[in-house]
Design a protein around this motif. Structure first.
Motif, short mmCIF file in Angstrom:
data_model
loop_
_atom_site.label_atom_id
_atom_site.label_comp_id
_atom_site.label_asym_id
_atom_site.label_seq_id
_atom_site.Cartn_x
_atom_site.Cartn_y
_atom_site.Cartn_z
N GLY A 218 0.79 -1.10 -0.02
CA GLY A 218 -0.21 0.13 -0.02
C GLY A 218 0.94 1.32 0.05
N LEU A 219 0.28 2.53 0.00
CA LEU A 219 0.84 3.69 -0.38
C LEU A 219 0.17 4.77 0.74
CD1 LEU A 219 2.74 5.83 -1.67
CD2 LEU A 219 0.79 6.03 -3.28
N PHE A 220 0.88 5.61 1.20
CA PHE A 220 0.67 6.77 2.22
C PHE A 220 1.51 7.77 1.88
CE2 PHE A 220 0.69 8.97 6.33
CZ PHE A 220 -0.32 9.43 6.44
N TRP A 221 1.15 8.99 2.07
CA TRP A 221 1.87 10.19 1.61
C TRP A 221 1.69 10.99 3.07
CZ3 TRP A 221 4.07 10.66 -2.88
CH2 TRP A 221 3.49 10.03 -4.06
N PRO A 222 2.76 11.19 3.86
CA PRO A 222 2.91 11.71 5.14
C PRO A 222 2.73 13.23 5.00
CG PRO A 222 4.87 10.30 4.89
CD PRO A 222 4.42 10.22 3.56
N PRO A 223 2.00 13.92 5.55
CA PRO A 223 1.73 15.46 5.53
C PRO A 223 2.81 16.28 5.80
CG PRO A 223 0.71 14.62 7.37
CD PRO A 223 1.13 13.43 6.95
N LEU A 224 2.74 17.63 5.31
CA LEU A 224 3.42 18.96 5.42
C LEU A 224 2.39 19.75 5.89
CD1 LEU A 224 5.78 18.70 2.64
CD2 LEU A 224 6.40 17.79 4.53
N PRO A 225 2.16 19.69 7.35
CA PRO A 225 1.21 20.66 7.71
C PRO A 225 1.36 22.03 7.25
CG PRO A 225 1.64 19.05 9.60
CD PRO A 225 2.53 18.90 8.20
N HIS A 226 0.40 22.72 6.84
CA HIS A 226 0.64 24.17 6.20
C HIS A 226 0.90 25.14 7.21
CE1 HIS A 226 -1.18 22.67 2.30
NE2 HIS A 226 -0.40 22.19 2.20
N ASP A 227 0.42 24.88 8.36
CA ASP A 227 0.42 25.72 9.65
C ASP A 227 1.75 25.53 10.47
OD1 ASP A 227 -0.01 23.44 10.97
OD2 ASP A 227 -1.74 24.15 12.12
N ASP A 228 2.76 24.78 9.98
CA ASP A 228 4.01 24.51 10.45
C ASP A 228 4.86 25.29 9.91
OD1 ASP A 228 6.36 23.63 11.50
OD2 ASP A 228 5.81 21.71 11.45
N THR A 229 5.07 26.66 10.28
CA THR A 229 5.75 27.76 9.85
C THR A 229 7.34 27.32 9.99
OG1 THR A 229 4.08 29.39 10.45
CG2 THR A 229 6.23 30.02 9.65
N GLU A 230 7.86 26.88 10.94
CA GLU A 230 9.23 26.68 11.11
C GLU A 230 9.65 25.47 10.13
OE1 GLU A 230 10.12 26.14 15.11
OE2 GLU A 230 9.73 28.12 15.66
N GLY A 231 8.62 24.37 10.02
CA GLY A 231 9.05 23.39 9.22
C GLY A 231 9.10 23.92 7.66
N TRP A 232 7.97 24.72 7.40
CA TRP A 232 8.14 25.17 5.86
C TRP A 232 9.09 26.12 5.69
CZ3 TRP A 232 6.11 24.12 1.34
CH2 TRP A 232 4.91 23.13 1.28
N GLN A 233 9.73 26.91 6.76
CA GLN A 233 10.96 27.59 6.59
C GLN A 233 12.04 26.77 6.15
OE1 GLN A 233 11.56 30.44 9.47
NE2 GLN A 233 13.62 31.21 8.65
N ARG A 234 12.26 25.80 6.95
CA ARG A 234 13.64 24.78 6.71
C ARG A 234 13.41 24.33 5.46
NH1 ARG A 234 12.20 23.59 12.25
NH2 ARG A 234 10.92 21.80 11.68
N LEU A 235 12.31 23.80 4.90
CA LEU A 235 12.01 23.01 3.69
C LEU A 235 12.54 24.17 2.60
CD1 LEU A 235 9.03 21.04 2.74
CD2 LEU A 235 10.02 22.56 0.98
N GLN A 236 11.75 25.39 2.55
CA GLN A 236 12.21 26.28 1.49
C GLN A 236 13.27 26.87 1.41
OE1 GLN A 236 8.41 28.75 1.83
NE2 GLN A 236 7.66 27.69 0.11
N GLU A 237 14.21 26.82 2.69
CA GLU A 237 15.66 27.22 2.48
C GLU A 237 16.09 26.36 1.69
OE1 GLU A 237 16.54 27.60 6.58
OE2 GLU A 237 15.75 29.66 6.85
N ARG A 238 15.80 24.82 1.77
CA ARG A 238 16.53 24.06 0.95
C ARG A 238 16.11 23.82 -0.38
NH1 ARG A 238 20.74 20.88 3.08
NH2 ARG A 238 20.84 20.61 1.21
N ALA A 239 14.92 24.23 -0.72
CA ALA A 239 14.15 24.02 -1.91
C ALA A 239 13.22 24.90 -2.12
CB ALA A 239 13.58 22.53 -2.03
N PRO A 240 13.68 26.31 -2.73
CA PRO A 240 12.68 27.38 -2.79
C PRO A 240 11.60 27.17 -3.70
CG PRO A 240 14.69 28.09 -3.68
CD PRO A 240 14.78 26.72 -2.81
N PHE A 241 11.55 26.14 -4.61
CA PHE A 241 10.57 26.25 -5.53
C PHE A 241 9.36 25.26 -5.15
CE2 PHE A 241 14.37 23.29 -5.60
CZ PHE A 241 13.71 22.00 -5.31
N PHE A 242 9.48 24.87 -3.82
CA PHE A 242 8.23 24.10 -3.37
C PHE A 242 7.21 25.05 -2.58
CE2 PHE A 242 10.64 20.13 -2.41
CZ PHE A 242 9.67 18.94 -3.16
N ILE A 243 5.76 24.84 -2.93
CA ILE A 243 5.03 25.66 -2.14
C ILE A 243 3.91 24.81 -1.34
CG2 ILE A 243 5.43 27.56 -3.77
CD1 ILE A 243 2.70 26.58 -5.12
#
Length: 388
Positions: A218-243
């Motif tokens: 089976g398949l599952f996609w772990p979420p990236l909660p949009h209200d996790d501001t710090e998590g998104w900042q870390r992600l986009q610092e490495r990959a600014p093309f993600f939204i």
């Protein structure tokens, strides 16, 4: 950081009316393309490959044009035929577009350097791009990837850097997971089915994702909660093309099973800056005006629709594509300014690379030295330094 949404439409609806009001319908005699075209694309079975084949069917049925699609197992294998002129275009991903433009990872070696990549169109669909995991692996969050077997595709910096960025969302690195190397995208996903890996990166609409969903694991996609501001900042610092994006199309997701995670345009249709303007103009025109004939013919293909285009992404558009979009009434002065800034960035990178050629650097030290020069020149120009 790229602060755009793939669901914003940039007043394109009026442009669509403009396109078809002038032509009545897409007419073959108004599209001037050679009888044979060639693209590179992702591996057989991938979402990008399936879409390219479907578009080829429309070109054949409507215009009598044969499209040869060359599958490539990684970014370099897709980019080499384009650079050599053996294909005119590439339906590729962020690796052979954004990373190639930046001259990093595999494109940071002495035989590559920053590439003058240009866009024609981008598929901005309702699916996501992220780390898919075996549903039986006990992984419910990105943090749960710690200690799990994560696929690393040799020669595919886009896939691997995407995983790096998503791991950063949960303050993880490759050192926190068990890295398992594979020769290609398809092999990585087959390994999950065969219980040789637990996670890999893909588009939710890829054939491999559907195969894993249908498998015993089976398949599952772990979420990236949009209200996790710090998590998104870390992600986009490495990959600014993600939204952020709410995925509803693809394996193991839907209108009743929304995946709150991330995306970026995939595939993107690219070429080089020096490609013939008329050829690019007509290829763009064919993609847009033949869209009604290939829509719904492959998962994720509706992302190519004109009203799904985002003209302020991370890689500049080719002047031939811009010419078509201007005629269609969907290209603005703001898009010109954004595009010019991206081309200016490419110019700074090209000048930095040219300066490197005058240095005597040992082969083993070349890439590290290039990254130093690259960062210095971007900083001097007041531009962001990504991938230090």
């Amino acid at each position: 950081m790229i602060g755009i949404s793939l669901r914003s439409r940039t007043a394109v609806a009026a442009g669509i009316l403009c396109v078809f009001a002038g032509t009545g319908q897409a007419s073959a005699q108004d599209i001037e393309l050679p009888g044979q075209l060639a693209w590179t694309a992702y591996d057989v079975g991938s979402g990008g490959y399936n879409q390219a084949v479907a578009i080829g069917g429309a070109l054949k049925n409507e215009l009598g044009i044969d499209l040869r699609v060359l599958p490539g197992r990684n970014d370099v294998s897709r980019q080499v035929p384009l650079r050599q002129g053996r294909v005119q275009f590439s339906a590729t991903g962020v690796g052979a577009s954004y990373l190639a433009q930046e001259g990093v990872f595999e494109f940071g070696g002495a035989d590559w350097g920053p590439q003058a990549v240009r866009l024609l169109l981008a598929a901005n669909g309702d699916g996501n791009l992220g780390i898919g995991v075996a549903a039986d692996a006990g992984i419910e969050t990105i943090a749960d990837l710690a200690g799990k077997r994560v696929a690393y595709v040799v020669g595919a910096p886009s896939l691997n850097e995407n995983i790096t960025a998503i791991l950063a969302f949960a303050n993880l690195t490759w050192d926190d997971v068990e890295r398992v190397e594979f020769s290609g995208f398809g092999a990585a996903w087959e390994a999950i089915i065969n219980d040789q890996a637990d996670a890999a990166f893909a588009a939710s609409t890829s054939g491999q994702a559907y195969q894993l969903e249908a498998s015993p694991r089976g398949l599952f996609w772990p979420p990236l909660p949009h209200d996790d501001t710090e998590g998104w900042q870390r992600l986009q610092e490495r990959a600014p093309f993600f939204i952020p994006n709410d995925g509803t199309e693809g394996a193991a997701m839907g209108a009743d099973n929304v995946n709150e995670a991330a995306t970026y345009p995939y595939p993107v249709l690219t070429t080089y800056a020096e490609q013939d303007t008329s050829l690019v103009y007509n290829m763009t025109k064919a993609m847009v005006e033949l869209y009604p004939t290939y829509q719904d013919s492959a998962p994720g293909i509706n992302g190519w629709a004109l009203d799904n285009q985002v003209f302020a992404w991370a890689v500049p558009y080719h002047e031939g594509a811009v010419e078509y979009f201007r005629e269609a009434g969907v290209w603005t002065e703001e898009h010109d300014a954004h595009n010019d800034a991206l081309i200016e960035r490419q110019g700074v990178l090209a000048a930095a690379w040219e300066e490197m050629q005058g240095e005597e650097v040992a082969e083993a030290d070349f890439e590290a030295r290039w990254m130093e020069v690259r960062a210095q020149k971007l900083e001097e120009a007041g531009l962001s330094v990504v991938f230090e």
